[in-house]
Design an enzyme around this catalytic site. Structure first.
Site, PDB file in Angstrom:
ATOM      1  N   ALA A 136       0.820  -1.195   0.048  1.00 21.38           N
ATOM      2  CA  ALA A 136      -0.023   0.113   0.237  1.00 21.38           C
ATOM      3  C   ALA A 136       0.868   1.167  -0.043  1.00 21.38           C
ATOM      4  O   ALA A 136       1.864   1.242   0.661  1.00 21.38           O
ATOM      5  CB  ALA A 136      -0.843  -0.103   1.326  1.00 21.38           C
ATOM      6  N   GLU A 172      -3.216 -12.210  -4.190  1.00 20.42           N
ATOM      7  CA  GLU A 172      -4.438 -12.134  -4.105  1.00 20.42           C
ATOM      8  C   GLU A 172      -4.805 -10.666  -4.378  1.00 20.42           C
ATOM      9  O   GLU A 172      -4.398  -9.968  -3.594  1.00 20.42           O
ATOM     10  CB  GLU A 172      -5.339 -12.803  -3.289  1.00 20.42           C
ATOM     11  CG  GLU A 172      -5.456 -14.093  -3.331  1.00 20.42           C
ATOM     12  CD  GLU A 172      -4.189 -14.728  -2.197  1.00 20.42           C
ATOM     13  OE1 GLU A 172      -3.766 -13.715  -1.213  1.00 20.42           O
ATOM     14  OE2 GLU A 172      -3.878 -15.942  -2.443  1.00 20.42           O
ATOM     15  N   ASN A 219     -10.273  -4.054  -7.937  1.00 19.29           N
ATOM     16  CA  ASN A 219      -8.980  -3.170  -7.694  1.00 19.29           C
ATOM     17  C   ASN A 219      -8.005  -3.001  -9.040  1.00 19.29           C
ATOM     18  O   ASN A 219      -7.159  -3.814  -9.064  1.00 19.29           O
ATOM     19  CB  ASN A 219      -8.318  -3.607  -6.671  1.00 19.29           C
ATOM     20  CG  ASN A 219      -7.111  -2.743  -6.147  1.00 19.29           C
ATOM     21  OD1 ASN A 219      -6.862  -1.678  -6.831  1.00 19.29           O
ATOM     22  ND2 ASN A 219      -6.514  -2.724  -4.842  1.00 19.29           N
ATOM     23  N   TYR A 225       0.603  -4.980 -11.274  1.00 16.65           N
ATOM     24  CA  TYR A 225       0.908  -6.324 -10.963  1.00 16.65           C
ATOM     25  C   TYR A 225       1.259  -6.826 -12.587  1.00 16.65           C
ATOM     26  O   TYR A 225       2.447  -7.317 -12.973  1.00 16.65           O
ATOM     27  CB  TYR A 225       0.211  -7.224 -10.325  1.00 16.65           C
ATOM     28  CG  TYR A 225      -0.213  -6.886  -8.989  1.00 16.65           C
ATOM     29  CD1 TYR A 225       0.938  -6.149  -8.115  1.00 16.65           C
ATOM     30  CD2 TYR A 225      -1.513  -6.876  -8.576  1.00 16.65           C
ATOM     31  CE1 TYR A 225       0.750  -5.846  -6.883  1.00 16.65           C
ATOM     32  CE2 TYR A 225      -1.706  -6.456  -7.328  1.00 16.65           C
ATOM     33  CZ  TYR A 225      -0.555  -5.771  -6.521  1.00 16.65           C
ATOM     34  OH  TYR A 225      -1.075  -5.694  -5.252  1.00 16.65           O
TER      35      TYR A 225
HETATM   36  C1  LIG Z   1      -1.880  -0.426  -5.854  1.00 17.43           C
HETATM   37  C2  LIG Z   1      -0.857   0.812  -5.290  1.00 17.43           C
HETATM   38  C3  LIG Z   1      -0.123  -0.069  -4.251  1.00 17.43           C
HETATM   39  C4  LIG Z   1       0.023   0.892  -6.294  1.00 17.43           C
HETATM   40  O1  LIG Z   1       0.929   1.667  -5.872  1.00 17.43           O
HETATM   41  P1  LIG Z   1       1.454   3.083  -6.746  1.00 17.43           P
HETATM   42  O2  LIG Z   1       2.835   3.644  -6.169  1.00 17.43           O
HETATM   43  O3  LIG Z   1       0.420   4.168  -6.579  1.00 17.43           O
HETATM   44  O4  LIG Z   1       1.869   2.568  -8.236  1.00 17.43           O
HETATM   45  P2  LIG Z   1       3.093   2.959  -9.112  1.00 17.43           P
HETATM   46  O5  LIG Z   1       3.153   4.443  -9.226  1.00 17.43           O
HETATM   47  O6  LIG Z   1       4.340   2.405  -8.640  1.00 17.43           O
HETATM   48  O7  LIG Z   1       2.387   2.693 -10.489  1.00 17.43           O
HETATM   49  C5  LIG Z   1       2.927   1.485 -11.344  1.00 17.43           C
HETATM   50  C6  LIG Z   1       2.225   1.266 -12.586  1.00 17.43           C
HETATM   51  O8  LIG Z   1       0.663   0.544 -11.831  1.00 17.43           O
HETATM   52  C7  LIG Z   1      -0.255   1.138 -12.645  1.00 17.43           C
HETATM   53  N1  LIG Z   1      -0.964   2.028 -12.020  1.00 17.43           N
HETATM   54  C8  LIG Z   1      -1.026   2.434 -10.516  1.00 17.43           C
HETATM   55  N2  LIG Z   1      -1.952   3.207 -10.162  1.00 17.43           N
HETATM   56  C9  LIG Z   1      -2.922   3.218 -11.192  1.00 17.43           C
HETATM   57  C10 LIG Z   1      -4.211   3.683 -11.368  1.00 17.43           C
HETATM   58  N3  LIG Z   1      -4.749   4.472 -10.366  1.00 17.43           N
HETATM   59  N4  LIG Z   1      -4.958   3.509 -12.471  1.00 17.43           N
HETATM   60  C11 LIG Z   1      -4.135   2.900 -13.457  1.00 17.43           C
HETATM   61  N5  LIG Z   1      -2.977   2.236 -13.323  1.00 17.43           N
HETATM   62  C12 LIG Z   1      -2.340   2.563 -12.177  1.00 17.43           C
HETATM   63  C13 LIG Z   1       0.134   1.687 -13.780  1.00 17.43           C
HETATM   64  O9  LIG Z   1       0.410   0.896 -14.854  1.00 17.43           O
HETATM   65  C14 LIG Z   1       1.600   2.316 -13.277  1.00 17.43           C
HETATM   66  O10 LIG Z   1       2.566   2.724 -14.202  1.00 17.43           O
HETATM   67  P3  LIG Z   1       2.423   4.007 -14.708  1.00 17.43           P
HETATM   68  O11 LIG Z   1       2.302   5.022 -13.806  1.00 17.43           O
HETATM   69  O12 LIG Z   1       3.623   4.110 -15.415  1.00 17.43           O
HETATM   70  O13 LIG Z   1       1.153   4.013 -15.830  1.00 17.43           O
HETATM   71  C15 LIG Z   1      -1.548   1.665  -4.808  1.00 17.43           C
HETATM   72  O14 LIG Z   1      -2.535   2.424  -5.684  1.00 17.43           O
HETATM   73  C16 LIG Z   1      -2.202   1.518  -3.376  1.00 17.43           C
HETATM   74  O15 LIG Z   1      -1.704   1.719  -2.409  1.00 17.43           O
HETATM   75  N6  LIG Z   1      -3.648   1.484  -3.479  1.00 17.43           N
HETATM   76  C17 LIG Z   1      -4.403   0.998  -2.257  1.00 17.43           C
HETATM   77  C18 LIG Z   1      -4.116  -0.263  -1.594  1.00 17.43           C
HETATM   78  C19 LIG Z   1      -3.991  -1.650  -2.745  1.00 17.43           C
HETATM   79  O16 LIG Z   1      -5.062  -1.396  -3.568  1.00 17.43           O
HETATM   80  N7  LIG Z   1      -3.075  -2.195  -2.489  1.00 17.43           N
HETATM   81  C20 LIG Z   1      -2.933  -3.555  -3.305  1.00 17.43           C
HETATM   82  C21 LIG Z   1      -3.632  -4.671  -2.575  1.00 17.43           C
HETATM   83  S1  LIG Z   1      -3.727  -6.034  -3.598  1.00 17.43           S
END
Ligand SMILES: CC(C)(COP(=O)(O)OP(=O)(O)OC[C@H]1O[C@@H](n2cnc3c(N)ncnc32)[C@H](O)[C@@H]1OP(=O)(O)O)[C@@H](O)C(=O)NCCC(=O)NCCS
Length: 190
Positions: A110, A143, A148, A155
């Site tokens: 997260a 998972e 999401n 991933y």
């Molecule tokens: C999912 C999560 C961990 C991603 O972390 P993040 O630091 O925001 O992601 P990154 O900036 O490293 O993104 C890497 C890639 O993921 C994808 N991505 C990340 N957020 C995205 C969004 N809101 N919409 C579409 N693609 C997304 C894109 O491919 C992105 O690459 P790009 O920015 O070059 O297009 C974050 O959104 C989060 O904490 N979400 C809430 C908790 C959660 O859902 N955890 C996962 C549980 S399984």
């Protein structure tokens, strides 16, 4: 203590990197010119982990203090990493390295909303993939909620593929989970 010593001795004699302790050296990294400290999570970090969790999963409190504590303290099996910016905990990831298995399971990842979409999630996932690779594991699994899409996009961009659904996986709203896996291309190893 003796058990731990025996396990290490066994690992030493057998040269099996999977039996080695899960160690992690703190590091400073730069992402978009911002400096982050990446370190192993410890029990005093749990209040900040809980507050981050509340921000990203406001309706799901299944990961309470006790769950985090148990996960973090089981440090021979689990690796929990946190990222800090200006001393604030802004992201974390957890993974289980089960010694009898060929698979590393990502249990949680997260990033706090104001730091999302800046590459932190991708960085933490890459650290775990590289760690699993260095210990000769064959795959990583996780998972993710079917709804999401941001997480699934992350991933997939790293090379994870979908392996079907786990029905009613989440206790909170009985949502299905997508089972996703990353396979290293060295079959028959580890
Ligand atoms: C999912 C999560 C961990 C991603 O972390 P993040 O630091 O925001 O992601 P990154 O900036 O490293 O993104 C890497 C890639 O993921 C994808 N991505 C990340 N957020 C995205 C969004 N809101 N919409 C579409 N693609 C997304 C894109 O491919 C992105 O690459 P790009 O920015 O070059 O297009 C974050 O959104 C989060 O904490 N979400 C809430 C908790 C959660 O859902 N955890 C996962 C549980 S399984």
């Amino acid at each position: 203590m003796l058990k731990k010593f025996n396990a290490l001795l066994h690992a030493f004699w057998n040269g099996d990197p999977k039996q080695a302790e899960l160690t992690f050296r703190n590091r400073h990294i730069l992402i978009n010119k911002n400096s982050f400290l990446v370190s192993r999570a410890i029990v005093p970090d749990i209040p900040e982990l809980l507050s981050l969790q509340k921000k990203v999963y406001p309706n799901d409190s299944s990961w309470n203090f006790g769950v985090f504590e148990e996960e973090i303290k089981n440090e021979n099996k689990n690796l929990y990493l946190i990222m800090r910016h200006d001393d604030r905990l802004v992201a974390f990831i957890g993974a289980a390295f089960d010694r009898g298995e060929h698979d590393v399971h990502i249990t949680n990842v997260a990033v706090t909303p104001t730091y999302q979409r800046a590459g932190l999630g991708r960085y933490l996932m890459r650290v775990m993939i590289d760690y699993a690779n260095s210990l000769n594991y064959q795959s990583l699994s996780l998972e993710v909620r079917q709804s999401n899409e941001p997480a699934q996009a992350l991933y997939k961009s790293l090379g994870f593929t979908s392996h079907g659904l786990k029905k009613d996986y989440y206790v909170f709203n009985r949502e299905d989970a997508v089972d996703m896996r990353y396979e290293f291309s060295r079959k028959g190893n580890g």
